[in-house]
Structures are given as structure tokens and as C-alpha cells.
Design a protein around this motif. Sequence first.
Motif, short mmCIF file in Angstrom:
data_model
loop_
_atom_site.label_atom_id
_atom_site.label_comp_id
_atom_site.label_asym_id
_atom_site.label_seq_id
_atom_site.Cartn_x
_atom_site.Cartn_y
_atom_site.Cartn_z
N GLU A 143 -7.24 0.58 3.03
CA GLU A 143 -6.29 -0.32 3.70
C GLU A 143 -5.98 -1.51 2.79
OE1 GLU A 143 -5.81 -2.73 7.92
OE2 GLU A 143 -7.51 -1.39 7.58
N HIS A 144 -7.03 -2.03 2.13
CA HIS A 144 -6.82 -3.14 1.20
C HIS A 144 -5.91 -2.72 0.05
CE1 HIS A 144 -7.69 -6.60 -1.32
NE2 HIS A 144 -8.02 -5.76 -2.31
N ILE A 145 -6.15 -1.52 -0.47
CA ILE A 145 -5.32 -1.01 -1.58
C ILE A 145 -3.85 -0.95 -1.16
CG2 ILE A 145 -4.76 1.10 -2.87
CD1 ILE A 145 -7.77 1.59 -3.12
N ILE A 146 -3.62 -0.41 0.02
CA ILE A 146 -2.23 -0.26 0.48
C ILE A 146 -1.58 -1.62 0.69
CG2 ILE A 146 -0.81 0.53 2.43
CD1 ILE A 146 -2.65 2.95 2.62
N ASN A 147 -2.32 -2.52 1.31
CA ASN A 147 -1.77 -3.86 1.54
C ASN A 147 -1.46 -4.57 0.23
OD1 ASN A 147 -1.89 -3.61 4.31
ND2 ASN A 147 -3.94 -4.52 4.48
N GLU A 148 -2.36 -4.46 -0.74
CA GLU A 148 -2.14 -5.08 -2.04
C GLU A 148 -0.93 -4.45 -2.75
OE1 GLU A 148 -3.90 -7.67 -3.84
OE2 GLU A 148 -4.33 -8.04 -1.72
N SER A 149 -0.83 -3.15 -2.65
CA SER A 149 0.29 -2.45 -3.30
C SER A 149 1.62 -2.87 -2.69
CB SER A 149 0.11 -0.93 -3.17
OG SER A 149 -1.08 -0.51 -3.80
N ILE A 150 1.65 -2.99 -1.37
CA ILE A 150 2.88 -3.41 -0.69
C ILE A 150 3.22 -4.85 -1.07
CG2 ILE A 150 3.89 -3.95 1.57
CD1 ILE A 150 2.48 -1.48 2.66
N ARG A 151 2.20 -5.71 -1.13
CA ARG A 151 2.44 -7.11 -1.50
C ARG A 151 3.02 -7.21 -2.91
NH1 ARG A 151 -2.52 -10.64 -3.08
NH2 ARG A 151 -2.05 -9.43 -4.95
N ASP A 152 2.45 -6.44 -3.85
CA ASP A 152 2.98 -6.46 -5.22
C ASP A 152 4.42 -5.96 -5.28
OD1 ASP A 152 0.55 -7.40 -6.01
OD2 ASP A 152 -0.18 -5.48 -6.80
N ALA A 153 4.69 -4.93 -4.48
CA ALA A 153 6.05 -4.38 -4.48
C ALA A 153 7.05 -5.38 -3.91
CB ALA A 153 6.09 -3.08 -3.67
N LEU A 154 6.63 -6.14 -2.89
CA LEU A 154 7.52 -7.13 -2.27
C LEU A 154 7.87 -8.27 -3.21
CD1 LEU A 154 6.06 -7.39 1.34
CD2 LEU A 154 8.34 -6.59 0.70
N ALA A 155 7.06 -8.47 -4.22
CA ALA A 155 7.33 -9.56 -5.17
C ALA A 155 8.47 -9.22 -6.12
CB ALA A 155 6.05 -9.87 -5.96
N ILE A 156 8.94 -7.99 -6.10
CA ILE A 156 10.00 -7.55 -7.01
C ILE A 156 11.30 -7.42 -6.21
CG2 ILE A 156 10.74 -5.71 -8.58
CD1 ILE A 156 7.77 -5.01 -8.93
N THR A 157 12.35 -8.01 -6.71
CA THR A 157 13.62 -8.03 -5.96
C THR A 157 14.42 -6.74 -6.11
OG1 THR A 157 14.71 -9.10 -7.85
CG2 THR A 157 13.84 -10.53 -6.10
N ASP A 158 14.34 -6.11 -7.28
CA ASP A 158 15.10 -4.87 -7.48
C ASP A 158 14.43 -3.73 -6.71
OD1 ASP A 158 15.23 -2.21 -9.52
OD2 ASP A 158 17.14 -3.18 -9.04
N PRO A 159 15.14 -3.05 -5.80
CA PRO A 159 14.48 -2.02 -4.97
C PRO A 159 13.94 -0.85 -5.77
CG PRO A 159 16.88 -2.04 -4.63
CD PRO A 159 16.56 -3.25 -5.42
N ASP A 160 14.63 -0.41 -6.81
CA ASP A 160 14.12 0.70 -7.63
C ASP A 160 12.81 0.30 -8.32
OD1 ASP A 160 16.10 2.74 -7.24
OD2 ASP A 160 17.47 1.54 -8.42
N ALA A 161 12.79 -0.90 -8.90
CA ALA A 161 11.57 -1.37 -9.57
C ALA A 161 10.45 -1.57 -8.55
CB ALA A 161 11.86 -2.68 -10.30
N SER A 162 10.81 -2.01 -7.36
CA SER A 162 9.80 -2.21 -6.32
C SER A 162 9.17 -0.89 -5.90
CB SER A 162 10.46 -2.89 -5.12
OG SER A 162 9.52 -3.17 -4.11
N ILE A 163 9.98 0.15 -5.75
CA ILE A 163 9.46 1.47 -5.38
C ILE A 163 8.56 2.01 -6.49
CG2 ILE A 163 10.13 3.88 -4.97
CD1 ILE A 163 12.67 2.76 -3.58
N ASN A 164 9.01 1.88 -7.73
CA ASN A 164 8.20 2.37 -8.85
C ASN A 164 6.87 1.64 -8.94
OD1 ASN A 164 9.91 4.41 -9.91
ND2 ASN A 164 11.20 2.86 -10.90
N ARG A 165 6.89 0.35 -8.66
CA ARG A 165 5.64 -0.43 -8.70
C ARG A 165 4.70 0.03 -7.59
NH1 ARG A 165 3.54 -5.26 -10.79
NH2 ARG A 165 1.37 -5.31 -10.08
N LEU A 166 5.22 0.27 -6.40
CA LEU A 166 4.39 0.74 -5.30
C LEU A 166 3.75 2.09 -5.62
CD1 LEU A 166 3.37 0.37 -2.40
CD2 LEU A 166 5.46 1.50 -1.61
N LEU A 167 4.53 2.99 -6.21
CA LEU A 167 3.97 4.30 -6.58
C LEU A 167 2.85 4.15 -7.60
CD1 LEU A 167 7.14 6.63 -6.90
CD2 LEU A 167 5.62 6.32 -4.95
N MET A 168 3.08 3.29 -8.58
CA MET A 168 2.07 3.11 -9.61
C MET A 168 0.78 2.51 -9.03
SD MET A 168 2.18 0.72 -13.03
CE MET A 168 1.94 -0.77 -12.06
#
Length: 511
Positions: A10-35
Motif C-alpha cells: 500500500e505504501h509503494i502504491i501511494n508513493e508511486s501515485i504521489r510521484d506521478a502527481l508531481a508531473i504535469t504532463d500526463p504521458d510522463a506521469s503514466i510512465n513514471r507510475l509504471l516505472m
Amino acid sequence: MSEKDRNFIEHIINESIRDALAITDPDASINRLLMDLGVRIGADRDCIFEMGEDVTCTYEWCRDENISQIPQIKEVFITEKDKIRKLMETRQVPVFIKAEDIEALRQSNDEMYRKLRLVNIHSLVLVPILLENELRGFFTLQNPAMMDQNQDSALFEIVAAFLAALLRHRDNNKRLRIANWSSSTMYEASMMALRQTDPDRAIYEVLRFVGRRIGGTRTYIFERHPGKELYNSYEWCRKSVRQRISQQEKIHTEAYTPVWKPLLSNREGIIIRNLETYRQVSEIVYKYLKEDEIASLIIMPIFIEGKYSGLVGVDNPAKELMDAAVNVMKLTARLSATLIGHRDQMRKVLEDSYRDQLTGATNRRGLERFLKVINRADPMGLIYCDLNGLKEQNDQLGHIAGDDMIRKAASLLGQCVDATCPSEVVRMGGDEFLMLCSGVGLGQYERILRKLRKEFENNNLSVSIGNLWRSNGDTDFDELLKEVDQAMYREKQRYYKGHERRRDVPTEGTR
């Protein structure tokens, strides 16, 4: 999985979502979440597949030691897309496929088993992605180090919901970019058209500009025409592409009538992104487009004053611009309707300048145009007519009755024209008319003359007629006109000698 492990996931998922939200470009945000998810959960690869006409792997992350395998992975899921769609639409929860599940495929679906093993998949999580409560795709985690179906379902559903939000945001951004780009493109096209004084040139320049902007090989307009379903009226093509404005007429007519006409007349566009997939829709369309080296196309209907009037199309637009090109072609159809309407108005104004307003017959300006387009070396026949009794009609019944008499004479002359030879009925002024026939044989000319006299007699109209036929009309036309005019006055003199009322009639050559 222990509560500690679950909290860690749960912590991993929350951290991943938080990192993705910090990126404004949606494509870059999705790629960051996957990584982040892939690294933190210990997966070999994670991907997003979007489902439409086909299954497309739109995003992928893989470990450094793993080479991207989008084509092979795509093939795995295309093979089973119907089963996967049914499974997800039924359950709409993450699907956990463990190593023992994949080994079991050897007995039930050996082909699927081999494809999974080919890309080194021994365990798998499939998470459905819903947009507006519709299955739009799925997220996959391949070979995750930690996986517990009972414990992780809710967590992955959170990931799927967040991915759906990012994809929606991406699509909205894309639509906005397309709308802005399309508007900019059409603004430039409109300005280019406005700079043209010739309406035909304006339409061509719009096709050229739009074709180049969206990377097409050819743009064209087909118009509906009385007596002819479609005709190819305008075409632009790249220098490397052979012009096919005449051949295209056949190609699109074959495709158009049975397949496209019902759609276009109902204001629907024709969008073929991949010709090979369109073969199932129409073998005839596929055949003709394939022969013409058309791999994709966009066609939009043209409506003028609410009436379906034709179509505008582009062949082979750039793949990366296909979505934007659809929007541009919709706007091009509207602009084309405006330009064609303007063209028709200009043509009408020009044509009216060649016509007599009272009778609709050609005027002297129109006669000059006709003389420029005919072959003056061909035989030529002239019939010069002057109404008898117009003054009496005006004096007794008024000028409205006199105008009716002139209109009736013009109508009878028009009815006597032989459509097999280029001809014009010209109002020379007042109650005088000239019928000019080009390329007419002597026998045909005499039949026209006899018919004309008979029609005037049957309609109780008296007319003095001068006639002249030459086997070669390549002589001074003013001399021919003077000669037939004098022949008409000779007959008019004979007419007045037989009537009580006489008028001074000029002798030959004095008028």
C-alpha cells in the motif's frame, strides 16, 4: 501475504501515485507510475493496453536487462482479447494469473502458453481500466515478486482508477491540442483562400494547404451533379504522386454508391485508418483503394444549405496526425461548402452577365464568348429573326403584352435548337433574335429552319426570317451578320407589302 507486506504494498502504491502527481504532463506521469510500481513491486515489466478496434500497447516499462517486447506482448493479448474482454467485463476486478495457472495452459491453450513463455511471463496481474463505466483497456504487471489475490485486489483497483484519471486527462489534453492545432490550421487555410480572387483557385489552395499540413498524398473534392452521381471537381497531390482526377472518379463511384453514400448523406464521415482492416467491410472498396495505393483515408460530407452536395477527402494522412486530421477534415468540409457556395454565386453572376434579363437568351456579350469557343472552320448556320406586329401589340395591349410576345419568341427559338450541334439563341436587341449553329450540316440546318417556321406559325406569331449557311464559318463574322440581317429585311419588306399598315423599311445595307 502478511499485514506488514500488505502495508508495504500500500505504501509503494501511494508513493508511486504521489510521484506521478508531481508531473504535469500526463504521458510522463503514466510512465513514471509504471516505472515506480515495477521497481518497487519487483516486476519484470508492466504495460498499459488500450482497447478499441485493436489492442494497442500504449505504455511500457521494463527492467534494464529486459528489452522492450511490445510487438510480442501485443500479439499475446490480441490472440486472447475477446476472452480477456469478457473476463474483465464480467468480473471487473484484477485478474491474478499465477505460475501454476500458466503451466495449466499447456493442456487447455498450448498456443497461448507458448506465447507467454516466449516473452518470459510466468505470472501476471491484469487490472481492468474503466472510463465512463466502459472497459477501455487494462494494466498488466508481469512476474511481480509479491502478489496475493486476496490481499492486493483493492490496491490494484486504486491504481487502475488513478490510471483511468490520467488517461482521461491525457485524452482531454490531446483533444484540446487537436482543437487548437485544427483551428490554427483552418484559420491559415481560410486566410489563404481569402487572398484569392478566383474562387476555383481558392478551393485548390485550401486543398493544397490542408494536404501538406496533415501529411496526405492527395486531397480532393467530389461534387454531386444532375445526371451524374459524383464528379471529381478538384484535386491536389504531391509532386511524387501521379494526378488521377479522372481515374479517381471511377474508383470512388464504385466505392461510393453501395457503401459510402448512405453514411455521407447522413452526415457521417468515412475514416479508414488501416485499409487491411477495412477489407471485411467492403471487398470492392478494398480492391480499388489498394490498386490506387491508398492505405488510409478520411472523407467528410459537404452540405450546402442543408443539402448533401458532395465530399472532401484526403488519402494517406500521416499516421501520427490521424486524429488531428479527422478534425481538420471536418472543418475543411465546412470551409469547402462556403467556398463552393461562393464559387456558384460568382458563376451565376458571370453567367447572368451573358444573358438577356427579359428572355434568358444569350446577349451580345454572350455571343462574343460563344464565338471564341467554337471551331470557326466548321460549317456555320445563321437564322436572323424579327418579330412582326410588336408595335401593334404594345399599342393595343400594353408593353407587358409586348414583353410576353418577345419572351414567347425566345422560348420558341430555344425549342428549335438542335442539341447535337453547338448553338446559341441571341437577343440582338428589341424584337430581333439570332440563332447561331456551329458544325451543322446543310440538311440539318434546313430542318431546323423548317421547324422554326412551323413553330411560329402554330403559335400565331409572325416573324421575318433571314437565313444563311456556310460550309466554313472562318470568315469575318460581322460580314456574315450583315448578310443574314439584310436577308431578314428583304422578307420583312415582303411582309409589310401584304398588310394595310406600312412602315418605312430601310433598304439593304442602309441599316
